[in-house]
Design an enzyme around this catalytic site. Structure first.
Site, mmCIF file in Angstrom:
data_model
loop_
_atom_site.group_PDB
_atom_site.id
_atom_site.type_symbol
_atom_site.label_atom_id
_atom_site.label_comp_id
_atom_site.label_asym_id
_atom_site.label_seq_id
_atom_site.Cartn_x
_atom_site.Cartn_y
_atom_site.Cartn_z
ATOM 1 N N ASP A 1 0.858 -1.188 0.000
ATOM 2 C CA ASP A 1 0.000 0.000 0.000
ATOM 3 C C ASP A 1 0.896 1.240 0.000
ATOM 4 O OD1 ASP A 1 -3.225 0.523 0.996
ATOM 5 O OD2 ASP A 1 -1.799 2.198 1.100
ATOM 6 N N ILE A 2 0.501 2.234 -0.788
ATOM 7 C CA ILE A 2 1.311 3.443 -0.932
ATOM 8 C C ILE A 2 1.271 4.299 0.335
ATOM 9 C CG2 ILE A 2 -0.440 5.023 -1.866
ATOM 10 C CD1 ILE A 2 1.653 5.729 -4.080
ATOM 11 N N ASN B 1 -12.890 -3.540 2.159
ATOM 12 C CA ASN B 1 -13.834 -2.449 2.354
ATOM 13 C C ASN B 1 -14.810 -2.424 1.185
ATOM 14 O OD1 ASN B 1 -12.725 -1.400 4.786
ATOM 15 N ND2 ASN B 1 -11.093 -0.429 3.620
ATOM 16 N N VAL C 1 -11.020 3.070 -3.565
ATOM 17 C CA VAL C 1 -10.697 2.595 -4.921
ATOM 18 C C VAL C 1 -11.698 1.500 -5.278
ATOM 19 C CG1 VAL C 1 -8.968 1.567 -6.422
ATOM 20 C CG2 VAL C 1 -8.242 3.121 -4.591
ATOM 21 N N HIS D 1 -10.230 -5.239 -3.719
ATOM 22 C CA HIS D 1 -8.890 -5.464 -3.185
ATOM 23 C C HIS D 1 -8.993 -5.911 -1.745
ATOM 24 C CE1 HIS D 1 -9.952 -1.218 -2.574
ATOM 25 N NE2 HIS D 1 -9.291 -1.290 -1.430
ATOM 26 N N HIS E 1 -6.950 -5.951 1.827
ATOM 27 C CA HIS E 1 -5.824 -5.439 2.616
ATOM 28 C C HIS E 1 -5.281 -6.577 3.486
ATOM 29 C CE1 HIS E 1 -6.881 -1.005 2.206
ATOM 30 N NE2 HIS E 1 -8.049 -1.561 1.887
HETATM 31 P P1 AMP Z 1 -9.782 1.301 0.272
HETATM 32 O O1 AMP Z 1 -9.937 2.515 1.150
HETATM 33 O O2 AMP Z 1 -10.183 0.025 0.924
HETATM 34 O O3 AMP Z 1 -10.439 1.525 -1.080
HETATM 35 O O4 AMP Z 1 -8.214 1.155 0.044
HETATM 36 C C1 AMP Z 1 -7.525 1.734 -1.021
HETATM 37 C C2 AMP Z 1 -6.074 1.700 -0.655
HETATM 38 O O5 AMP Z 1 -5.307 1.911 -1.834
HETATM 39 C C3 AMP Z 1 -5.617 2.748 0.354
HETATM 40 O O6 AMP Z 1 -5.073 2.122 1.503
HETATM 41 C C4 AMP Z 1 -4.557 3.551 -0.421
HETATM 42 O O7 AMP Z 1 -3.478 3.957 0.395
HETATM 43 C C5 AMP Z 1 -4.127 2.571 -1.480
HETATM 44 N N1 AMP Z 1 -3.581 3.132 -2.711
HETATM 45 C C6 AMP Z 1 -4.092 4.127 -3.467
HETATM 46 N N2 AMP Z 1 -3.328 4.325 -4.550
HETATM 47 C C7 AMP Z 1 -2.315 3.420 -4.485
HETATM 48 C C8 AMP Z 1 -1.196 3.122 -5.308
HETATM 49 N N3 AMP Z 1 -0.960 3.798 -6.442
HETATM 50 N N4 AMP Z 1 -0.358 2.140 -4.934
HETATM 51 C C9 AMP Z 1 -0.582 1.453 -3.796
HETATM 52 N N5 AMP Z 1 -1.617 1.674 -2.968
HETATM 53 C C10 AMP Z 1 -2.482 2.656 -3.304
#
Ligand code: AMP
Length: 113
Positions: A28-29, A86, A95, A99, A101
């Site tokens: 995760d970024i 989520n 996003v 996905h 976590h």
């Molecule tokens: P969610 O809130 O469950 O949709 O999680 C989305 C996750 O994607 C968050 O924890 C962000 O930090 C992560 N995220 C967004 N853009 C990127 C990226 N380019 N590379 C890696 N993680 C990302």
């Protein structure tokens, strides 16, 4: 096209942890724990759990098997870790590309916020 769709297509980079024919796992970024990895399917078009049906059962199971592998690769399997999907606005999904976590490496509060 979501950001994860671009990652799957190789249009933007990621810090890859694991990959096979079905899934990609990457850091995760904005990590919320020492281990914070995201597992996404290579199959595009699934926004979240609200889009899944019985035809996705093997893929979702594979994501869980991958979570265990990721936990071992990251060294958090023995100490414990959390898997989270989520789904939708109330859960804070940001996003809309399904996905999972994988969080670990510190004490994780329960229930989450
Ligand atoms: P969610 O809130 O469950 O949709 O999680 C989305 C996750 O994607 C968050 O924890 C962000 O930090 C992560 N995220 C967004 N853009 C990127 C990226 N380019 N590379 C890696 N993680 C990302």
């Amino acid at each position: 096209m979501t950001i994860f769709g671009k990652i799957i297509r190789g249009e933007i980079p990621c810090s890859k942890v694991y990959e096979d024919d079905l899934v990609l796992a990457f850091d995760d970024i904005s990590p919320g724990a020492p281990c914070h990895v995201l597992i996404i399917p290579k199959q595009e078009g699934i926004q979240n759990l609200n889009d899944v049906n019985a035809s996705h059962a093997a893929l979702l199971g594979h994501m869980l098997v991958t979570a265990r592998r990721v936990a071992e690769l990251k060294g958090v399997a023995a100490g414990g870790y959390r898997t989270v999907l989520n789904t939708g606005n109330d859960a804070g999904q940001s996003v809309y590309y399904i996905h999972m976590h994988v969080l670990g490496g510190r004490d994780l509060a329960w229930p989450p916020g």
